[in-house]
Design an enzyme around this catalytic site. Structure first.
Site, PDB file in Angstrom:
ATOM      1  N   GLU A 105      25.184   2.586   2.639  1.00 55.69           N
ATOM      2  CA  GLU A 105      23.860   3.008   3.053  1.00 55.69           C
ATOM      3  C   GLU A 105      24.047   3.937   4.242  1.00 55.69           C
ATOM      4  OE1 GLU A 105      23.578  -0.852   1.107  1.00 55.69           O
ATOM      5  OE2 GLU A 105      24.482  -0.429   3.055  1.00 55.69           O
ATOM      6  N   TYR A 117      30.126  11.967   3.122  1.00 58.79           N
ATOM      7  CA  TYR A 117      30.214  11.088   1.956  1.00 58.79           C
ATOM      8  C   TYR A 117      30.203  11.881   0.654  1.00 58.79           C
ATOM      9  CZ  TYR A 117      29.153   7.585   5.512  1.00 58.79           C
ATOM     10  OH  TYR A 117      29.184   6.799   6.640  1.00 58.79           O
TER      11      TYR A 117
END
Length: 157
Positions: A105, A117
């Site tokens: 998250e 990411y």
């Protein structure tokens, strides 16, 4: 990360995340599962010049899912590639744990982390409304099929 790292980690944690910092108990609990033949956690620290520059943690589940619990880099080391090195370490640990996917998250307002990411093959899969409290900030859920070694970063973040 070992028990003696908890105090400097907490100092950096409060510096970076003053509103939703982890408690000492949360770190102690994670480290309790980071050693031995039944370990399900991997936590690491990065030091520079004898001081803590960053830290990161991964949790795993019996279904072969890894979950990035935290990645934190001191402001003076952001943009040096340390975040990518910490993430590489977590993904290497996910391989050792035989994870087939890794989830995380990230705050919807943290574009820099989202770009990092994405460079490593994570893609958005959902949203958790009000996940980060007390600020009521949404979390973007990201997922990476994990079939082995992490992708090499193309540029530092």
């Amino acid at each position: 990360m070992r028990w003696w790292d908890i105090e400097p980690v907490l100092t950096l944690e409060h510096r970076l995340f003053p509103d939703d910092a982890w408690t000492p108990g949360m770190f102690w609990s994670e480290l309790a599962y980071a050693r031995g033949p039944r370990a399900t956690r991997h936590y690491t620290v990065a030091e520079a010049g004898g001081t803590l520059a960053g830290y990161a943690g991964l949790a795993t589940a019996v279904d072969g899912t890894g979950d990035v619990q935290t990645i934190a880099v001191a402001p003076e080391y952001q943009g040096t590639g340390l975040g990518a090195r910490l993430l590489t370490d977590l993904l290497t640990a996910a391989t050792a744990f035989e994870c087939h996917q890794v989830l995380l998250e990230v705050r919807v307002d943290n574009a820099r982390a989202q770009r990092l990411y994405e460079r490593f093959g994570f893609a958005p899969v959902g949203l958790r409304r009000g996940y980060y409290q007390p600020g009521n900030v949404d979390a973007l859920v990201m997922r990476r099929e994990h079939t082995g070694a992490p992708l090499p970063p193309s540029d530092p973040s």
